[in-house]
Design a protein around this motif. Structure first.
Motif, PDB file in Angstrom:
ATOM      1  N   ALA A  42       0.813  -1.213   0.000  1.00  0.00           N
ATOM      2  CA  ALA A  42       0.000   0.000   0.000  1.00  0.00           C
ATOM      3  C   ALA A  42       0.847   1.264   0.000  1.00  0.00           C
ATOM      4  O   ALA A  42       1.850   1.359   0.714  1.00  0.00           O
ATOM      5  N   ALA A  43       0.426   2.247  -0.802  1.00  0.00           N
ATOM      6  CA  ALA A  43       1.124   3.522  -0.880  1.00  0.00           C
ATOM      7  C   ALA A  43       1.152   4.200   0.481  1.00  0.00           C
ATOM      8  O   ALA A  43       0.144   4.232   1.201  1.00  0.00           O
ATOM      9  N   GLN A  44       2.316   4.726   0.858  1.00  0.00           N
ATOM     10  CA  GLN A  44       2.488   5.436   2.122  1.00  0.00           C
ATOM     11  C   GLN A  44       3.372   6.652   1.878  1.00  0.00           C
ATOM     12  O   GLN A  44       4.349   6.570   1.133  1.00  0.00           O
ATOM     13  N   PRO A  45       3.073   7.767   2.529  1.00  0.00           N
ATOM     14  CA  PRO A  45       3.889   8.966   2.345  1.00  0.00           C
ATOM     15  C   PRO A  45       5.349   8.720   2.747  1.00  0.00           C
ATOM     16  O   PRO A  45       5.617   8.130   3.790  1.00  0.00           O
ATOM     17  N   ALA A  46       6.258   9.140   1.904  1.00  0.00           N
ATOM     18  CA  ALA A  46       7.703   9.097   2.175  1.00  0.00           C
ATOM     19  C   ALA A  46       8.232   7.678   2.347  1.00  0.00           C
ATOM     20  O   ALA A  46       9.335   7.489   2.880  1.00  0.00           O
ATOM     21  N   ARG A  47       7.494   6.687   1.903  1.00  0.00           N
ATOM     22  CA  ARG A  47       7.967   5.304   1.967  1.00  0.00           C
ATOM     23  C   ARG A  47       7.897   4.664   0.582  1.00  0.00           C
ATOM     24  O   ARG A  47       7.005   4.947  -0.197  1.00  0.00           O
TER      25      ARG A  47
END
Length: 271
Positions: A22-27
């Motif tokens: 799953a898309a995650q900010p800054a990861r």
């Protein structure tokens, strides 16, 4: 309204350097690099509706992941003959789109699925896993008995409340139907667990593996994992096996005419 084409994408990845699907900010995530690659082809502003069969955790691999997207029909017509090749050039080496297939609008990668199948690899050789397999094979310091592993597995097959093995989410059921759970020892001496179910809750597969490994090495009795099925909360006695030994190897779907029926039934069940 612009006509759109629904596409099924078959995806593989080495999960070692991803923070899960799953898309995650800054990861760095699999969905993130896939969305970026697609955005470079069709425009970053194009809504894709990316939907995946199973959101794998950080460090978990896949050879049989499935997702679907929507592309404007006009843009797909321009890319149809070269989409797979273009994605190969834009995706990083640890993630691949292996197939692109036009599917009906009734296909839902998540809710139309009839099963997810995982494998978990464990080496109990005293020297540990081979270096080239270090990313997908767990090293276990104690010898494992295949008969004991399979005896433990047999008690977990069927529809049960797996609350003892799951990270509970509010308003979500922990009842699941395991249709296959068994262990084999391959010619390279690696012990491989295969587990298949309609769906899994978070950390369930790795918790099951962790419990069975303590049976396989003699520290627990074969009926111990099944006895935990009477619990309605996560068991503190169950150790979650490390992520890197786990691979999503297959997702199953019904016949094309059954996509919508299956999706609706799954939505009702999960609710």
């Amino acid at each position: 309204m612009t006509d759109s084409i629904r596409l099924r994408l078959d995806v593989s990845y080495d999960g070692a350097d991803f923070s899960g699907w799953a898309a995650q900010p800054a990861r760095r995530t699999v969905a993130g690099v896939l969305t970026e690659a697609l955005g470079r082809l069709v425009g970053a502003e194009t809504p894709l509706g990316l939907t995946v069969a199973g959101r794998t955790d950080a460090g978990v691999h896949a050879t049989g992941q499935v997702c679907h997207i929507e592309l404007p029909a006009e843009r797909y017509a321009e890319l149809e003959g070269s989409l797979l090749r273009r994605l190969a050039a834009l995706m990083p080496p640890d993630a691949r789109v292996r197939a692109v297939t036009v599917v009906p609008a009734t296909f839902d990668a998540r809710f139309s699925a009839t099963f997810r199948r995982y494998e978990y690899r464990v080496s109990d050789d005293p020297w540990g896993p081979e270096p080239l397999r270090r990313h997908d094979t767990l090293g276990w310091l104690r010898p494992l008995d295949l008969d004991r592993l399979n005896a433990a597995a047999a008690g977990l097959v069927g529809e049960h409340d797996f609350a003892a093995f799951c990270k509970r989410k509010e308003h979500a059921t922990t009842i699941r139907a395991i249709t296959r759970l068994d262990w084999r020892r391959d010619p390279d001496r690696i012990c491989v667990a295969t587990v298949q179910a309609d769906a899994f809750c978070q950390a369930m597969v790795r918790s099951l593996v962790g419990a069975m490994l303590t049976v396989g090495d003699g520290r627990r009795q074969p009926d111990w994992p099944a006895r935990l099925l009477t619990m309605r909360e996560r068991s503190s006695e169950v150790t979650v096996a490390p992520a890197h030994g786990l691979t999503l190897v297959a997702v199953g779907y019904p016949e094309e005419t059954e996509y919508a029926v299956r999706a609706e039934a799954t939505r009702r069940l999960r609710a």
